[in-house]
Write an enzyme that holds these catalytic residues in place. Structure first.
Site, PDB file in Angstrom:
ATOM      1  N   ASP A 148       0.847  -1.199   0.000  1.00  0.00           N
ATOM      2  CA  ASP A 148       0.000   0.000   0.000  1.00  0.00           C
ATOM      3  C   ASP A 148       0.879   1.243   0.000  1.00  0.00           C
ATOM      4  O   ASP A 148       1.854   1.330   0.752  1.00  0.00           O
ATOM      5  CB  ASP A 148      -0.894   0.045   1.244  1.00  0.00           C
ATOM      6  CG  ASP A 148      -1.941  -1.053   1.256  1.00  0.00           C
ATOM      7  OD1 ASP A 148      -2.134  -1.692   0.205  1.00  0.00           O
ATOM      8  OD2 ASP A 148      -2.553  -1.258   2.319  1.00  0.00           O
ATOM      9  N   THR A 192       2.232 -15.564  -0.412  1.00  0.00           N
ATOM     10  CA  THR A 192       3.172 -15.251   0.671  1.00  0.00           C
ATOM     11  C   THR A 192       4.551 -14.941   0.115  1.00  0.00           C
ATOM     12  O   THR A 192       5.223 -13.998   0.572  1.00  0.00           O
ATOM     13  CB  THR A 192       3.243 -16.434   1.655  1.00  0.00           C
ATOM     14  OG1 THR A 192       1.992 -16.530   2.334  1.00  0.00           O
ATOM     15  CG2 THR A 192       4.361 -16.248   2.663  1.00  0.00           C
ATOM     16  N   CYS A 381     -24.079   5.118  27.455  1.00  0.00           N
ATOM     17  CA  CYS A 381     -23.910   6.431  26.850  1.00  0.00           C
ATOM     18  C   CYS A 381     -25.228   6.920  26.233  1.00  0.00           C
ATOM     19  O   CYS A 381     -26.140   7.306  26.958  1.00  0.00           O
ATOM     20  CB  CYS A 381     -22.763   6.406  25.850  1.00  0.00           C
ATOM     21  SG  CYS A 381     -22.132   8.057  25.438  1.00  0.00           S
ATOM     22  N   LEU A 382     -25.367   6.885  24.915  1.00  0.00           N
ATOM     23  CA  LEU A 382     -26.640   7.262  24.312  1.00  0.00           C
ATOM     24  C   LEU A 382     -27.760   6.351  24.803  1.00  0.00           C
ATOM     25  O   LEU A 382     -28.920   6.767  24.877  1.00  0.00           O
ATOM     26  CB  LEU A 382     -26.547   7.214  22.780  1.00  0.00           C
ATOM     27  CG  LEU A 382     -27.812   7.598  22.005  1.00  0.00           C
ATOM     28  CD1 LEU A 382     -28.285   8.998  22.366  1.00  0.00           C
ATOM     29  CD2 LEU A 382     -27.586   7.474  20.505  1.00  0.00           C
ATOM     30  N   GLY A 383     -27.415   5.118  25.168  1.00  0.00           N
ATOM     31  CA  GLY A 383     -28.410   4.211  25.747  1.00  0.00           C
ATOM     32  C   GLY A 383     -28.967   4.750  27.049  1.00  0.00           C
ATOM     33  O   GLY A 383     -30.163   4.605  27.338  1.00  0.00           O
ATOM     34  N   GLN A 385     -28.979   8.054  27.838  1.00  0.00           N
ATOM     35  CA  GLN A 385     -29.735   9.252  27.481  1.00  0.00           C
ATOM     36  C   GLN A 385     -31.103   8.885  26.909  1.00  0.00           C
ATOM     37  O   GLN A 385     -32.108   9.545  27.190  1.00  0.00           O
ATOM     38  CB  GLN A 385     -28.925  10.085  26.495  1.00  0.00           C
ATOM     39  CG  GLN A 385     -27.625  10.628  27.091  1.00  0.00           C
ATOM     40  CD  GLN A 385     -26.759  11.356  26.081  1.00  0.00           C
ATOM     41  OE1 GLN A 385     -27.163  11.568  24.946  1.00  0.00           O
ATOM     42  NE2 GLN A 385     -25.556  11.734  26.495  1.00  0.00           N
ATOM     43  N   ARG A 462     -20.672  14.557  24.998  1.00  0.00           N
ATOM     44  CA  ARG A 462     -20.814  16.005  25.195  1.00  0.00           C
ATOM     45  C   ARG A 462     -22.045  16.351  26.031  1.00  0.00           C
ATOM     46  O   ARG A 462     -22.119  17.432  26.601  1.00  0.00           O
ATOM     47  CB  ARG A 462     -20.964  16.720  23.842  1.00  0.00           C
ATOM     48  CG  ARG A 462     -19.801  16.597  22.905  1.00  0.00           C
ATOM     49  CD  ARG A 462     -20.027  17.411  21.636  1.00  0.00           C
ATOM     50  NE  ARG A 462     -19.084  17.021  20.612  1.00  0.00           N
ATOM     51  CZ  ARG A 462     -17.828  17.461  20.545  1.00  0.00           C
ATOM     52  NH1 ARG A 462     -17.393  18.305  21.450  1.00  0.00           N
ATOM     53  NH2 ARG A 462     -17.016  17.054  19.584  1.00  0.00           N
ATOM     54  N   HIS A 507     -18.686   4.438  29.379  1.00  0.00           N
ATOM     55  CA  HIS A 507     -18.577   3.220  28.565  1.00  0.00           C
ATOM     56  C   HIS A 507     -17.878   2.117  29.362  1.00  0.00           C
ATOM     57  O   HIS A 507     -16.653   1.956  29.275  1.00  0.00           O
ATOM     58  CB  HIS A 507     -17.789   3.503  27.285  1.00  0.00           C
ATOM     59  CG  HIS A 507     -18.504   4.354  26.295  1.00  0.00           C
ATOM     60  ND1 HIS A 507     -19.280   3.834  25.286  1.00  0.00           N
ATOM     61  CD2 HIS A 507     -18.580   5.703  26.159  1.00  0.00           C
ATOM     62  CE1 HIS A 507     -19.797   4.820  24.562  1.00  0.00           C
ATOM     63  NE2 HIS A 507     -19.389   5.969  25.078  1.00  0.00           N
ATOM     64  N   GLU A 509     -17.720  -0.918  28.788  1.00  0.00           N
ATOM     65  CA  GLU A 509     -17.147  -1.957  27.925  1.00  0.00           C
ATOM     66  C   GLU A 509     -15.653  -1.787  27.715  1.00  0.00           C
ATOM     67  O   GLU A 509     -14.948  -2.753  27.391  1.00  0.00           O
ATOM     68  CB  GLU A 509     -17.872  -1.996  26.571  1.00  0.00           C
ATOM     69  CG  GLU A 509     -17.703  -0.763  25.699  1.00  0.00           C
ATOM     70  CD  GLU A 509     -18.756   0.300  25.885  1.00  0.00           C
ATOM     71  OE1 GLU A 509     -19.006   1.069  24.936  1.00  0.00           O
ATOM     72  OE2 GLU A 509     -19.333   0.371  26.989  1.00  0.00           O
TER      73      GLU A 509
END
Length: 552
Positions: A148, A192, A381-383, A385, A462, A507, A509
């Site tokens: 690459d 390879t 988090c958003l869960g 909220q 935030r 979080h 997790e």
């Protein structure tokens, strides 16, 4: 002085370099060596914090608040060691640093070039990890595939590294693919050979080859790879497909990867202590009960967007002797068809984090379904909220309640912008990020699960619970089970009249480990198993049962 190991990949992307690097870290740590693992990513973004989850997958947050590649999650989980912002480097951050130095006049009017300025900055970042954490080994994974164009500055930098650090202090490890061609009835080594040829044309001769394959590598093929790639046969390592990523360290140990690494770097050979890891894998393969868990999200088309959530559920499942099947539910589908169609047979419901309005009403509906039907629920988090919005609308009877993120004109903004975020303009790296303390409320389920008053968890947000509504929520039965030490920020909520209804602004997790499952995930899986699970038959028990952690 630290020893430096560089892990490159060839033939195809997503070949498993991160798992190989993390597994080697586990094997070295099992021999009482200290390890730090670094990821060099070739994309020009400064960090993945503003990248789409559909393109990049999960953004993993370190304790010091860096938004990093999901591979750092693997590094932490496998080595049980916390990484930092030093362990994540991108092309964008390298160029940003070099341009800033040029603007300050650090180069004294010289022409700034890829060699030496960019390559020197890359090497400096690697040396900085060694200097700051003083590990015995620094393992560096180079993102992308050899060949690459984006990776060339990184490869040139690590080529130079052996000259600067010393031949006995640097090892090059190349992860490559050995495909099975069904029409020919054999495994092919030519990809390879060409990958190693490409690497050697850059000036790097790999010391160790890790050959990814879906079946055992025949001895004749191993000899052929050794001959054509100029790598001793004992340093050609097989990494066969496994049902779980947590089996990989044990497979690589049997192949002698750590032994060869220590020999090549002239380090003392030590006996590994992998008993705990072996017990983990054995327990994972012999669950007692099975259950179904729903993840209601907005990025479910790419499971890697919730990688740490999946892994944390797997850790808790192992600790509870459970086999779990994950059901990925698009929150927008719930908006169209209702929650019962997707959630009626679930033992537990997880609503993870995210950004933006899309799918929020579906998450709110899923949470209402979990609350009314006494299905264990974990919000992240958003869960969290979304659970606040659900409670405000359906219990506190604030029908127009919403988050100021989604409706700035809402009459009842139960979720509001953090005060320190109001003047922030840039998106990248400006949220409430990293490890923060949280004080738990006694006599709550959360306190019972953690078993301590003050905890530390990682954040990425935030917006927060609007304290103007705290009294109303408490009056209607909502429990605030965790706040910032000053009591200003609501970090955890729960509903006591429910088997398990807990949601966190942070979080959890990111803190879970295979050998130390996070308390909230452990409690959630335990409650879900009590709610609805089935014993595994003897016939299934004798098979290799695939746990949720193998999904990643």
């Amino acid at each position: 002085m630290a020893k430096f190991i560089f892990v490159t990949g060839g033939v195809v992307s997503s070949i498993g370099k991160g798992i190989v690097a993390a597994s080697l870290g586990r094997l070295l740590k099992s021999r009482d060596y200290s390890v730090s693992i670094l990821k060099l990513d070739p994309y020009i973004n400064v960090d993945p914090g503003t990248m789409s989850p559909f393109q990049h997958g999960e953004v993993f947050v370190t304790e010091d608040g860096a938004e990093t590649d999901l591979d750092l999650g693997h590094y932490e989980r496998f080595t049980d060691t916390s990484m930092s912002r030093l362990n994540s480097v991108t092309t964008g951050s390298i160029y940003q640093a070099v341009i800033n130095k040029e603007r300050r006049g650090d180069y004294q009017g010289g022409t700034v070039q890829v060699i030496p300025h960019i390559t020197n900055e890359i090497k400096e970042r690697i040396f900085r990890v060694a200097e700051n954490t003083n590990p015995d080994f620094v393992i560096t994974e180079i993102g992308g595939t050899v060949g690459d164009i984006e990776s060339l500055p990184f490869l040139e930098a690590i080529r130079q590294f052996r000259k600067e650090a010393g031949r006995d202090n640097v090892l090059y490890m190349h992860v490559t693919l050995i495909p099975w061609i069904s029409s020919a009835g054999e495994m092919k080594t030519k990809p390879t050979q060409h990958s190693v040829k490409e690497l050697r044309s850059i000036g790097i001769q790999p010391d160790v080859l890790v050959c990814r394959c879906d079946r055992p590598l025949p001895q004749g093929q191993r000899e052929k790879i050794s001959e054509f790639c100029n790598v001793p046969e004992e340093q050609v390592i097989t990494s066969q497909d496994a049902s779980s990523i947590y089996e990989v360290p044990l497979m690589l140990e049997r192949e002698g990867l750590a032994e060869q690494t220590l020999k090549l770097l002239r380090m003392e050979p030590r006996q590994p202590n992998l008993e705990q890891w072996q017990n983990l894998v054995e327990r994972m393969k012999r669950p007692n009960r099975h259950m179904d868990i729903a993840i209601v999200g907005k990025y479910v088309q790419l499971n890697d967007a919730y990688l740490s959530v999946v892994e944390s559920l797997g850790h808790a499942a192992i600790a509870n002797d459970m086999d779990i099947k994950l059901h990925w539910v698009n929150a927008e589908d719930i908006e169209k068809h209702g929650a019962s169609m997707y959630l009626a047979d679930m033992a537990g419901i997880v609503v993870p984090g995210g950004f933006g309005l899309r799918g929020v009403d579906g998450k709110v509906a899923a949470i209402e379904y979990a609350r009314l039907n006494q299905i264990p629920f974990l919000g992240l988090c958003l869960g969290m909220q979304s659970s606040v919005i659900e409670w405000a609308r359906n219990v506190a009877k604030l029908e127009d309640a919403h988050s100021a993120e989604f409706n700035p004109e809402a009459k009842n903004p139960v979720i509001n912008l953090l005060p320190e975020q109001r003047d922030v303009v840039d998106l990248g790296g400006t949220m409430r990020l990293g490890l923060y303390p949280c004080r738990l409320t006694p006599d709550t389920l959360t306190y019972q699960l953690y078993g301590q008053e003050v905890i530390y968890e990682r954040h990425r947000h935030r917006y927060e619970f609007n304290n103007a509504y705290r009294s109303l929520f408490l009056e209607t039965g909502y429990q605030v089970s965790g706040t910032s030490p000053d009591g200003r920020l609501v970090e955890i909520i729960e509903y006591a009249d429910h088997p398990f209804f807990i949601a966190t602004q942070f979080h959890p997790e990111f803190q879970s480990r295979p050998n130390h499952p996070h308390p909230l995930f452990f409690g959630f899986i335990q409650a879900a198993g009590n709610h609805k699970s089935q014993p595994i038959s003897d016939e299934l028990d004798n098979q290799s049962t695939e746990m949720s952690i193998s999904l990643s």
